[in-house]
Design an enzyme around this catalytic site. Structure first.
Site, mmCIF file in Angstrom:
data_model
loop_
_atom_site.group_PDB
_atom_site.id
_atom_site.type_symbol
_atom_site.label_atom_id
_atom_site.label_comp_id
_atom_site.label_asym_id
_atom_site.label_seq_id
_atom_site.Cartn_x
_atom_site.Cartn_y
_atom_site.Cartn_z
ATOM 1 N N GLY A 26 0.861 -1.182 0.000
ATOM 2 C CA GLY A 26 0.000 0.000 0.000
ATOM 3 C C GLY A 26 0.891 1.223 0.000
ATOM 4 O O GLY A 26 2.082 1.116 0.281
ATOM 5 N N CYS A 32 5.845 -5.591 0.709
ATOM 6 C CA CYS A 32 6.054 -4.149 0.578
ATOM 7 C C CYS A 32 5.702 -3.426 1.886
ATOM 8 O O CYS A 32 6.390 -3.589 2.876
ATOM 9 C CB CYS A 32 5.249 -3.634 -0.619
ATOM 10 S SG CYS A 32 5.578 -1.917 -1.001
ATOM 11 N N TYR A 33 4.614 -2.672 1.913
ATOM 12 C CA TYR A 33 4.207 -2.025 3.169
ATOM 13 C C TYR A 33 4.048 -3.078 4.269
ATOM 14 O O TYR A 33 4.343 -2.815 5.436
ATOM 15 C CB TYR A 33 2.889 -1.267 2.964
ATOM 16 C CG TYR A 33 2.355 -0.601 4.219
ATOM 17 C CD1 TYR A 33 2.909 0.580 4.676
ATOM 18 C CD2 TYR A 33 1.306 -1.176 4.935
ATOM 19 C CE1 TYR A 33 2.432 1.190 5.829
ATOM 20 C CE2 TYR A 33 0.816 -0.576 6.094
ATOM 21 C CZ TYR A 33 1.385 0.604 6.537
ATOM 22 O OH TYR A 33 0.914 1.207 7.676
ATOM 23 N N HIS A 39 7.371 -6.818 -5.131
ATOM 24 C CA HIS A 39 6.011 -7.352 -5.338
ATOM 25 C C HIS A 39 6.037 -8.690 -6.073
ATOM 26 O O HIS A 39 6.181 -8.708 -7.300
ATOM 27 C CB HIS A 39 5.171 -6.337 -6.122
ATOM 28 C CG HIS A 39 4.797 -5.157 -5.276
ATOM 29 N ND1 HIS A 39 3.623 -5.091 -4.571
ATOM 30 C CD2 HIS A 39 5.482 -4.031 -4.987
ATOM 31 C CE1 HIS A 39 3.585 -3.957 -3.894
ATOM 32 N NE2 HIS A 39 4.695 -3.296 -4.134
ATOM 33 N N GLU A 82 3.611 -10.556 -6.662
ATOM 34 C CA GLU A 82 2.329 -10.820 -7.327
ATOM 35 C C GLU A 82 2.223 -10.208 -8.716
ATOM 36 O O GLU A 82 1.239 -10.436 -9.412
ATOM 37 C CB GLU A 82 1.178 -10.327 -6.436
ATOM 38 C CG GLU A 82 0.963 -8.815 -6.373
ATOM 39 C CD GLU A 82 1.882 -8.071 -5.418
ATOM 40 O OE1 GLU A 82 2.931 -8.628 -5.020
ATOM 41 O OE2 GLU A 82 1.577 -6.903 -5.093
ATOM 42 N N ASP A 123 -21.225 -11.164 -15.791
ATOM 43 C CA ASP A 123 -21.527 -11.481 -14.391
ATOM 44 C C ASP A 123 -22.996 -11.835 -14.174
ATOM 45 O O ASP A 123 -23.323 -12.858 -13.581
ATOM 46 C CB ASP A 123 -21.159 -10.302 -13.468
ATOM 47 C CG ASP A 123 -19.730 -9.861 -13.659
ATOM 48 O OD1 ASP A 123 -18.918 -10.692 -14.123
ATOM 49 O OD2 ASP A 123 -19.427 -8.695 -13.372
ATOM 50 N N LYS A 181 -13.496 -11.758 -11.652
ATOM 51 C CA LYS A 181 -13.981 -11.801 -13.032
ATOM 52 C C LYS A 181 -13.492 -13.030 -13.812
ATOM 53 O O LYS A 181 -14.270 -13.706 -14.480
ATOM 54 C CB LYS A 181 -13.501 -10.535 -13.748
ATOM 55 C CG LYS A 181 -14.142 -10.298 -15.076
ATOM 56 C CD LYS A 181 -15.435 -9.580 -14.867
ATOM 57 C CE LYS A 181 -16.121 -9.221 -16.144
ATOM 58 N NZ LYS A 181 -17.313 -8.409 -15.852
#
Ligand code: XMP
Length: 563
Positions: A31, A59-60, A146, A148, A204, A350
């Site tokens: 963040g 990270c944070y 990161h 991810e 959706d 999604k």
């Protein structure tokens, strides 16, 4: 985590440790805050001392862990954003199998400059001496970079090491193996009542509807599609066909085109147009709710809400506004208040919804559709109150048609810059917008009946003829884009009608193909010259169309849509 086959949930950072007890693993996310800022996100320190739960700070999350456990965090003023190369100090645990020199992606201001007692350094980069740290005894792990994001080449392996080696998770989760459970839940919630949906034809709501159809049988599920008159060519028929193919017995199309157009008459201000459309949706939904027997207790409402919507509705002030517009109509609120609502996909992302849809047998033509905005073609049909003329600048033509952009935090409406040919430099649009205050978009002419200096901006309204012109142009672009294979390579392809032309041909078409991951940022995509030529030939043959432009603007500074 879910892509790796492990069940996971997103929780707020202020969740109490007691609520998280018994989890195999916790990840504290990144963040933009600094641990030293007042009001920066905190965690219950108790979550760092639960022996059965391993923790990974990212990270944070790493900085917070260091800060709370007696390490030290240095306040950075410039920070490090972009690629770095990891030097491994300890290759076991989460960095197992990762060699030195692997690329990682950094985005941080502050840095951990001393590890807490009990911790050791696992890796570093040239500018970040503590790029990863761990206390294997307490099962606490952290990375400054990161793992991810795709730019961290071996990030997935690092996350796998944490999940499978450290936490001892097993790969046993997939969206499609949840289907039976979802259908069971639908039957439980419905408890003998019938379900109705406001279907949009989007992924959706169609997948949620299909789940209910399978769980409860076609006789117990009702779909209602509101035709706003602002949809693309053939959309209503497409949706009707999809629902017929699904075996829907009761599918109703509410034709509200005249009502929407009447309400929009004379509105030229973009935000006003959006507002009117929102209000009309609300009015139509209320009318349907009250006219049917839907509020009599025998019905519950199904909605295609997905996980990001669920997360957001507990979050920002903006999410509140979006909610009010979409699914907090008074009649719907009443159903929510009395537990008469079912949202079977509220725990799914999604891409997972697409997988579920595929497993349920929904066609790719539906599942792989590009996103299309709720307000429809109305926000792609630009309007102006009065006549105006382009103005010559060194860089091109300043065209007094105002479109929206995002520079800084706010949406701003500004005129556009039109250039006569596609520039060589890919950064031309961004450089020019940065240099020239007062514009937020650059478009390049692909073909026209008339030179730009002879074109003007006429007064233009959102009326049926202009909407029809846009619908025809949009259909041409979609057809050629699919035929040429371009459609599959891009994320979305808005086609925009702007009032810019001559007396006989008062409008122009702007092509806006973009690449994106989630719509939050996007890049303008080049159009192959052969395709551009075909597009121009057909578009310039449309009645009233004077010129065809290509929008070269990335997001930021320009949004994907023009309003
Ligand atoms: P922008 O224009 O903000 O768009 O860059 C980002 C993505 O959101 C879509 N979009 C909307 N979708 N209702 C929607 O359902 C809206 O009012 C709306 N406005 C923008 C846009 O098409 C793009 O995919």
């Amino acid at each position: 985590m879910r892509e790796l086959g492990v069940s996971s949930e997103v929780r707020s950072s202020d969740t109490a440790a007691s609520e998280l007890a018994g989890r195999r693993g916790l990840i504290i996310s990144g963040g933009p805050s600094s641990v030293y800022e007042a009001g920066s996100p905190q965690i219950d320190p108790g979550i760092l001392s639960q022996p059965e739960t391993a923790v990974l700070g990212i990270c944070y999350g790493q900085q917070l862990m260091a800060h709370l456990l007696g390490g030290s965090v240095r306040h950075g003023d410039r920070g490090e954003y972009g690629l770095a190369h990891l030097q491994i100090a300890q290759a076991d645990t989460i960095l197992k199998g990762i060699g030195s020199g692997e690329q990682v992606w950094m985005s941080h201001r502050d840095l951990v400059d001393a590890v807490p007692p009990g911790f050791e350094i696992l890796g570093s980069t040239e500018t970040c001496p503590i790029a990863s740290m761990a206390d294997p005894v307490r099962r606490l792990y952290a990375v400054q970079f990161h793992p991810e994001v795709v730019h961290t080449t071996r990030g997935r392996e690092i996350l796998s090491n944490f999940l499978f080696d450290v936490c001892g998770c097993v790969k046993d989760w997939s969206p499609t193996n949840q289907i039976e459970k979802l259908e069971e839940e639908i039957r439980t919630v419905a408890a003998g009542r019938r379900v109705f949906f406001f279907a949009s034809g989007g992924v959706d709501s169609t997948v949620a509807y299909t789940l209910c159809l399978q769980a409860l049988g076609a006789a117990n599920v009702q779909g209602i599609y509101v035709d706003t008159g602002l949809m693309r060519q053939g959309e209503t028929d497409f949706v009707r066909q999809v629902f017929a193919d699904l075996g829907a017995k009761t599918f109703l199309v509410e034709d509200a085109g005249d009502q929407f157009l009447e309400a929009l008459r004379g509105a030229t201000d973009p935000e006003k147009k959006r507002h009117i459309i929102g209000e009309q949706f609300v009015a139509v939904q209320e009318r349907i709710l009250r006219s049917g027997e839907f509020l009599d207790g025998q019905w519950i409402l199904g909605q295609g809400t997905i996980y990001p919507d669920t997360i957001e509705s507990g979050g920002t002030a903006k999410a509140e506004v979006i909610k009010t517009h979409h699914n907090r109509v008074a009649g719907i609120q009443k159903l929510i208040d009395t537990n008469r609502i079912i949202e079977p996909l509220s725990g799914f992302y999604k891409d997972e919804v697409r997988e579920v849809g595929r497993k349920l047998g929904l066609p790719d033509a539906l599942l792989e559709r590009h996103p299309f905005p709720g307000p429809g073609l109305a926000i792609r049909c630009l309007c102006t109150d009065s006549e105006a003329f382009p103005q010559r600048l060194d860089e091109g033509w300043l065209v007094p048609v105002r479109s929206v952009g995002v520079q800084g935090d706010a949406r701003s409406y500004r005129p556009i810059l039109a250039v006569e040919a596609v520039p060589q430099s890919e950064t031309f649009a961004t450089d020019t917008i940065n240099r020239l205050a007062g514009i937020n978009r650059v478009i390049a002419l692909l073909g026209s009946h008339t030179q730009i200096q002879e074109m003007r901006v006429p007064a233009a309204m959102l009326d049926a003829p202009r909407l029809e012109r846009l619908r025809i142009a949009d259909e041409i672009v979609r057809r050629l884009s699919i035929e040429s294979g371009f459609e599959q390579k891009i994320w979305q392809f808005p086609v925009v009608l702007i009032p810019f032309g001559t007396t006989d041909r008062p409008d122009s078409i702007v092509l806006r193909p973009v690449d994106s991951v989630d719509g939050m940022t996007a890049s303008s995509v080049k159009i192959d010259p052969a395709l551009a030529k075909r597009l121009c030939r057909e578009l310039l043959a449309v009645q009233g169309v004077c010129a065809v432009f290509h929008d070269l603007t990335h997001k930021p500074p320009g949004t994907i849509e023009w309003e």
